[in-house]
Design an enzyme around this catalytic site. Structure first.
Site, PDB file in Angstrom:
ATOM      1  N   ASP A  30      -3.288  43.332  31.651  1.00  0.00           N
ATOM      2  CA  ASP A  30      -2.047  42.775  31.104  1.00  0.00           C
ATOM      3  C   ASP A  30      -1.473  43.752  30.077  1.00  0.00           C
ATOM      4  O   ASP A  30      -2.208  44.336  29.268  1.00  0.00           O
ATOM      5  CB  ASP A  30      -2.305  41.412  30.450  1.00  0.00           C
ATOM      6  CG  ASP A  30      -1.025  40.647  30.228  1.00  0.00           C
ATOM      7  OD1 ASP A  30      -0.811  39.627  30.914  1.00  0.00           O
ATOM      8  OD2 ASP A  30      -0.223  41.076  29.368  1.00  0.00           O
ATOM      9  N   HIS A 100       0.098  34.595  39.911  1.00  0.00           N
ATOM     10  CA  HIS A 100      -0.936  35.447  39.319  1.00  0.00           C
ATOM     11  C   HIS A 100      -1.849  34.585  38.469  1.00  0.00           C
ATOM     12  O   HIS A 100      -1.436  33.526  37.968  1.00  0.00           O
ATOM     13  CB  HIS A 100      -0.311  36.557  38.455  1.00  0.00           C
ATOM     14  CG  HIS A 100       0.576  36.048  37.373  1.00  0.00           C
ATOM     15  ND1 HIS A 100       1.869  35.629  37.597  1.00  0.00           N
ATOM     16  CD2 HIS A 100       0.347  35.866  36.039  1.00  0.00           C
ATOM     17  CE1 HIS A 100       2.413  35.232  36.451  1.00  0.00           C
ATOM     18  NE2 HIS A 100       1.499  35.363  35.496  1.00  0.00           N
TER      19      HIS A 100
HETATM   20  P1  5GP Z   1       2.976  34.568  32.783  1.00  0.00           P
HETATM   21  O1  5GP Z   1       3.617  34.405  31.476  1.00  0.00           O
HETATM   22  O2  5GP Z   1       3.994  34.610  33.906  1.00  0.00           O
HETATM   23  O3  5GP Z   1       1.872  33.581  33.033  1.00  0.00           O
HETATM   24  O4  5GP Z   1       2.272  35.982  32.714  1.00  0.00           O
HETATM   25  C1  5GP Z   1       2.917  37.165  32.858  1.00  0.00           C
HETATM   26  C2  5GP Z   1       2.064  38.214  32.251  1.00  0.00           C
HETATM   27  O5  5GP Z   1       2.471  39.461  32.718  1.00  0.00           O
HETATM   28  C3  5GP Z   1       2.174  38.255  30.739  1.00  0.00           C
HETATM   29  O6  5GP Z   1       0.901  38.069  30.151  1.00  0.00           O
HETATM   30  C4  5GP Z   1       2.725  39.639  30.446  1.00  0.00           C
HETATM   31  O7  5GP Z   1       2.160  40.233  29.313  1.00  0.00           O
HETATM   32  C5  5GP Z   1       2.381  40.397  31.686  1.00  0.00           C
HETATM   33  N1  5GP Z   1       3.344  41.459  31.962  1.00  0.00           N
HETATM   34  C6  5GP Z   1       4.683  41.361  31.922  1.00  0.00           C
HETATM   35  N2  5GP Z   1       5.234  42.540  32.281  1.00  0.00           N
HETATM   36  C7  5GP Z   1       4.200  43.396  32.564  1.00  0.00           C
HETATM   37  C8  5GP Z   1       4.150  44.759  32.977  1.00  0.00           C
HETATM   38  O8  5GP Z   1       5.152  45.422  33.142  1.00  0.00           O
HETATM   39  N3  5GP Z   1       2.897  45.295  33.140  1.00  0.00           N
HETATM   40  C9  5GP Z   1       1.763  44.566  32.942  1.00  0.00           C
HETATM   41  N4  5GP Z   1       0.581  45.166  33.149  1.00  0.00           N
HETATM   42  N5  5GP Z   1       1.790  43.280  32.553  1.00  0.00           N
HETATM   43  C10 5GP Z   1       3.013  42.697  32.362  1.00  0.00           C
END
Ligand code: 5GP
Length: 352
Positions: A30, A100
């Protein structure tokens, strides 16, 4: 439809720290880790949310969990434990709409509760701590706010900043200007001039009255009357002509106080609370509580004569109550004003 960030990572359009990859799944670190180990296990197939998982995806979703367990072993956190989180839609805190699963571990994550679920994707362990800290901070701020409010409304309010009073000791010359002679008249006979005309009803009361005080039967109303009557405090027959000294405030000792009481034209003020005044006070005193003096300014101005020395006492010590009264009188041009610093405490012990 626009590609999500994860699709662009899968197609290598955007770089990422890839920890595992096969034809169906990719695992990346992340970009904003919320725990020492924070991986994202992402199926390559486009499934926006958990709600969109179809029959044919069931095996793939199962595989996500198997890979999560493998990654936990790889990162050495399998035995201690970890957390898998899949957020769904707005309330679930989902920000990237490509299915994810977060793998979080490497430190104690705490228990899940309703507030930590809200923040689970960002700070699963710290959310519990930060929520508690926030609650405590809100509680403390509300308590402080209430305390300030009550204090502001309370006439006996505590001053936030201790006022600095003029604390200048009077000289014998300061006193001599206002008394009939310069000798200290502290003989028993002269002390009796200040004795109250009261009938003690008990041994205790009798003892109190021998201290040259009024009895404890006074009420606040009576103290107001006392304030009005106090203008008739016995002026010394042969006292020198009064010379006004507007704004002059001096602290005085017991001997000076007695000399002024017995030999000057004066107005005597007890700056203690009405309750204490009612329990006993120096004969002839008017009661103006120093803690509420601002609300008694009209009374003060109409009762305190301008052609007499003003004598003030309270409990003794720092004499803040007396100084509060003196400050007000000073502002209105009264003077000289003498504060007996021994106050009620010394007076009663000297008169035993
Ligand atoms: P959600 O909030 O949808 O459950 O999780 C999305 C996750 O993706 C977040 O923890 C965020 O930090 C991660 N994330 C967002 N953009 C990127 C990126 O460009 N690269 C990586 N490795 N993680 C990302």
């Amino acid at each position: 439809m626009q590609q999500t960030i994860f699709q662009r990572i899968i197609t290598r359009e955007i770089p990422a720290a890839i920890e595992y990859e096969d034809e169906e799944i990719i695992v990346i670190r992340d970009i904003a880790p919320s725990a020492p180990v924070h991986l994202l296990i992402i199926p390559k197939r486009v499934i926006p949310t958990i709600n969109d998982i179809a029959e044919e995806d069931v095996q793939l979703v199962g595989k996500i969990h198997c890979i999560a367990a493998n990654m936990a072993r790889k990162f050495g956190i399998a035995e201690q434990g970890y957390r898998l989180v899949t957020n769904c839609n707005d309330y679930g805190g989902q920000t990237v709409f490509h299915l994810h699963t977060h793998l979080l571990g490497g430190e104690p994550l705490g228990r899940m509760n309703s507030s930590s679920v809200t923040h689970a994707t960002t700070t699963p362990s710290r959310s519990i701590t930060s929520t508690a800290v926030f609650d405590v901070a809100v509680f403390v701020l509300v308590a402080i706010g209430l305390a300030i409010g009550f204090n502001a409304m309370n006439p006996k309010a505590i001053a936030w900043i201790k006022p600095e009073f003029e604390r200048q000791l009077a000289t014998q010359n300061d006193i001599n200007k206002y008394v009939q002679n310069t000798a200290s008249p502290t003989t028993q006979t002269q002390q009796q001039a200040q004795q109250p005309q009261v009938q003690p009803t008990t041994d205790t009361a009798r003892k109190t009255t021998t201290l040259a005080v009024n009895t404890a039967t006074a009420t606040t109303a009576q103290s107001t009357t006392a304030a009005q009557n106090a203008t008739s405090t016995q002026p010394a027959a042969a006292a020198p002509a009064f010379t006004p000294e507007p704004g002059v405030v001096r602290e005085i000792s017991y001997d000076m106080f007695v000399r002024l009481l017995e030999g000057s034209k004066h107005y005597l003020i007890d700056a203690r609370s009405a309750e204490k005044f009612a329990q006993g006070h120096i004969n002839g005193a008017a009661n103006y509580f120093g803690g509420e003096v601002q609300s008694r300014i009209p009374d003060l101005l109409s009762n305190v004569p301008r052609d007499r020395v003003v004598l003030i006492y309270c409990d003794g010590g720092e004499c803040e109550l007396s100084h509060h009264v003196a400050d007000v009188l000073k502002q209105f041009g009264y003077g000289p004003i003498f504060i007996y610093t021994g106050g009620w405490a010394e007076w009663t012990s000297k008169r035993k």
